[in-house]
Design a protein around this motif. Structure first.
Motif, PDB file in Angstrom:
ATOM      1  N   ALA A 116      30.031  36.456  35.606  1.00 33.80           N
ATOM      2  CA  ALA A 116      28.863  37.586  35.595  1.00 33.80           C
ATOM      3  C   ALA A 116      27.732  37.277  36.135  1.00 33.80           C
ATOM      4  O   ALA A 116      27.261  38.325  36.706  1.00 33.80           O
ATOM      5  CB  ALA A 116      28.737  37.760  34.091  1.00 33.80           C
ATOM      6  N   SER A 117      27.404  36.052  36.290  1.00 37.51           N
ATOM      7  CA  SER A 117      26.216  35.657  37.275  1.00 37.51           C
ATOM      8  C   SER A 117      26.453  35.822  38.778  1.00 37.51           C
ATOM      9  O   SER A 117      25.436  35.897  39.289  1.00 37.51           O
ATOM     10  CB  SER A 117      26.059  34.089  37.049  1.00 37.51           C
ATOM     11  N   LEU A 118      27.429  36.001  39.163  1.00 38.89           N
ATOM     12  CA  LEU A 118      27.974  36.178  40.530  1.00 38.89           C
ATOM     13  C   LEU A 118      28.664  37.337  40.977  1.00 38.89           C
ATOM     14  O   LEU A 118      28.865  37.928  42.162  1.00 38.89           O
ATOM     15  CB  LEU A 118      29.040  34.920  40.883  1.00 38.89           C
ATOM     16  N   THR A 119      28.837  38.310  39.851  1.00 38.27           N
ATOM     17  CA  THR A 119      29.577  39.713  40.153  1.00 38.27           C
ATOM     18  C   THR A 119      28.774  40.776  39.292  1.00 38.27           C
ATOM     19  O   THR A 119      27.705  40.425  38.625  1.00 38.27           O
ATOM     20  CB  THR A 119      31.081  39.646  39.795  1.00 38.27           C
ATOM     21  N   ALA A 120      29.276  41.994  39.622  1.00 37.09           N
ATOM     22  CA  ALA A 120      28.610  43.133  38.982  1.00 37.09           C
ATOM     23  C   ALA A 120      29.257  43.270  37.435  1.00 37.09           C
ATOM     24  O   ALA A 120      28.226  43.572  36.543  1.00 37.09           O
ATOM     25  CB  ALA A 120      29.157  44.397  39.573  1.00 37.09           C
ATOM     26  N   GLU A 121      30.320  43.060  37.100  1.00 33.62           N
ATOM     27  CA  GLU A 121      31.027  43.443  35.829  1.00 33.62           C
ATOM     28  C   GLU A 121      32.162  42.410  35.530  1.00 33.62           C
ATOM     29  O   GLU A 121      33.170  42.233  36.394  1.00 33.62           O
ATOM     30  CB  GLU A 121      31.317  44.730  35.870  1.00 33.62           C
ATOM     31  N   VAL A 122      32.201  41.826  34.163  1.00 29.52           N
ATOM     32  CA  VAL A 122      33.105  41.041  33.707  1.00 29.52           C
ATOM     33  C   VAL A 122      34.102  41.545  32.389  1.00 29.52           C
ATOM     34  O   VAL A 122      33.183  41.880  31.458  1.00 29.52           O
ATOM     35  CB  VAL A 122      32.610  39.832  33.549  1.00 29.52           C
ATOM     36  N   THR A 123      34.949  41.907  32.316  1.00 26.00           N
ATOM     37  CA  THR A 123      35.718  41.925  31.328  1.00 26.00           C
ATOM     38  C   THR A 123      36.702  40.714  30.900  1.00 26.00           C
ATOM     39  O   THR A 123      37.706  40.552  31.734  1.00 26.00           O
ATOM     40  CB  THR A 123      36.782  43.224  31.129  1.00 26.00           C
ATOM     41  N   SER A 124      36.562  40.111  29.622  1.00 25.31           N
ATOM     42  CA  SER A 124      37.205  38.890  29.490  1.00 25.31           C
ATOM     43  C   SER A 124      38.221  39.278  28.238  1.00 25.31           C
ATOM     44  O   SER A 124      37.805  39.791  27.276  1.00 25.31           O
ATOM     45  CB  SER A 124      36.451  37.566  29.082  1.00 25.31           C
ATOM     46  N   LEU A 125      39.475  39.101  28.290  1.00 27.58           N
ATOM     47  CA  LEU A 125      40.428  39.205  27.355  1.00 27.58           C
ATOM     48  C   LEU A 125      40.848  37.925  26.646  1.00 27.58           C
ATOM     49  O   LEU A 125      41.118  36.821  27.239  1.00 27.58           O
ATOM     50  CB  LEU A 125      41.730  39.873  27.790  1.00 27.58           C
ATOM     51  N   GLU A 126      40.710  37.851  25.117  1.00 28.86           N
ATOM     52  CA  GLU A 126      40.969  36.850  24.340  1.00 28.86           C
ATOM     53  C   GLU A 126      41.989  37.057  23.247  1.00 28.86           C
ATOM     54  O   GLU A 126      41.510  38.179  22.361  1.00 28.86           O
ATOM     55  CB  GLU A 126      39.414  36.304  23.919  1.00 28.86           C
ATOM     56  N   ILE A 127      42.851  36.197  23.111  1.00 28.04           N
ATOM     57  CA  ILE A 127      44.012  36.739  22.096  1.00 28.04           C
ATOM     58  C   ILE A 127      43.412  36.046  20.755  1.00 28.04           C
ATOM     59  O   ILE A 127      43.825  36.663  19.790  1.00 28.04           O
ATOM     60  CB  ILE A 127      45.383  35.959  22.424  1.00 28.04           C
TER      61      ILE A 127
END
Length: 235
Positions: A116-127
């Motif tokens: 997220a510090s290097l890009t525009a948007e992060v979606t992280s999936l966690e089970i």
């Protein structure tokens, strides 16, 4: 200032010295030279993403369990990757400020914070629901506002694409086609692929002609859960 840790009285100085040593002795020697990646490793407080029982291990060259039982942590894929692996993965994904990123396996949220510090948007999936809560809390406390953690199985069908980057924060036997299908033109996927004792960091980039693949380095890490695990035996 570059002093042995045991000569530093101020705990904050000891932390910064340990962070400096991590970067100079682990990250840079692994061919990580990207200035933005190194800056993020320096700026983000990795120790704040580590479970309290393992906080003293935050800067060590090893994977950190995200479970009370270290053996279970490996079996369930609940680990933080070693710092040098995280940094090299970031560098080799060739991240851009405009990138939209999907991460499979949030863990404690540290990789999502760096992405997220290097890009525009992060979606992280966690089970694992417990880790969803941990990662979300850690991201909020770090002031990261452009990353979200969803409770989901990354091995199943995923909506919300296309993405510029897909990164798997754990190993798989092979790269599933449905994840490649989520990539936008020019998109990149990074994963650790193979079987013990030989796994390869694998980067795939989508072009008009299909996918270009590179496998620039070796590393062995825990499996992501529920991804296909074909037999290694051949007749």
């Amino acid at each position: 200032m570059n002093l042995p840790l045991n000569t530093l009285a101020d705990p904050s100085d000891r932390l910064e010295q340990a962070r400096y040593n991590m970067i100079e002795q682990q990250v840079r020697p692994w061919d990580v030279s990207d200035a933005q990646v190194l800056e993020v490793m320096q700026r983000l407080h990795r120790e704040d993403f580590v479970p309290a029982p393992y906080r003293d291990m935050a800067f060590t060259d090893m994977e950190i369990p995200l479970h009370d039982d270290p053996v279970e942590a490996i079996r369930l894929g609940q680990i933080m990757l070693a710092p040098r692996v995280e940094a090299r993965m970031l560098q080799d994904l060739k991240l851009k400020a405009s990138d939209r990123v999907l991460e499979i396996g949030a863990g404690s949220g540290f990789m999502a914070a760096m992405l997220a510090s290097l890009t525009a948007e992060v979606t992280s999936l966690e089970i694992e629901e417990r880790l969803v809560r941990m990662a979300s809390t850690n991201l909020a406390q770090a002031g990261i506002t452009n990353a979200r953690v969803l409770h989901a199985n990354g091995a199943e069908a995923i909506a919300g694409g296309p993405y510029d980057v897909v990164v798997l924060s754990g190993s798989v036997a092979h790269v599933p086609q449905p994840l490649l299908d989520l990539l936008a033109p020019g998109g990149r996927l990074g994963a650790i692929v193979g079987f013990k004792p030989m796994m390869r960091a694998t980067f795939m980039e989508r072009s008009g002609k299909g996918f270009g693949t590179t496998e620039p380095w070796d590393v062995v890490t825990a499996r992501l859960r529920h991804f296909p695990q074909p037999s290694q035996f051949k007749f």
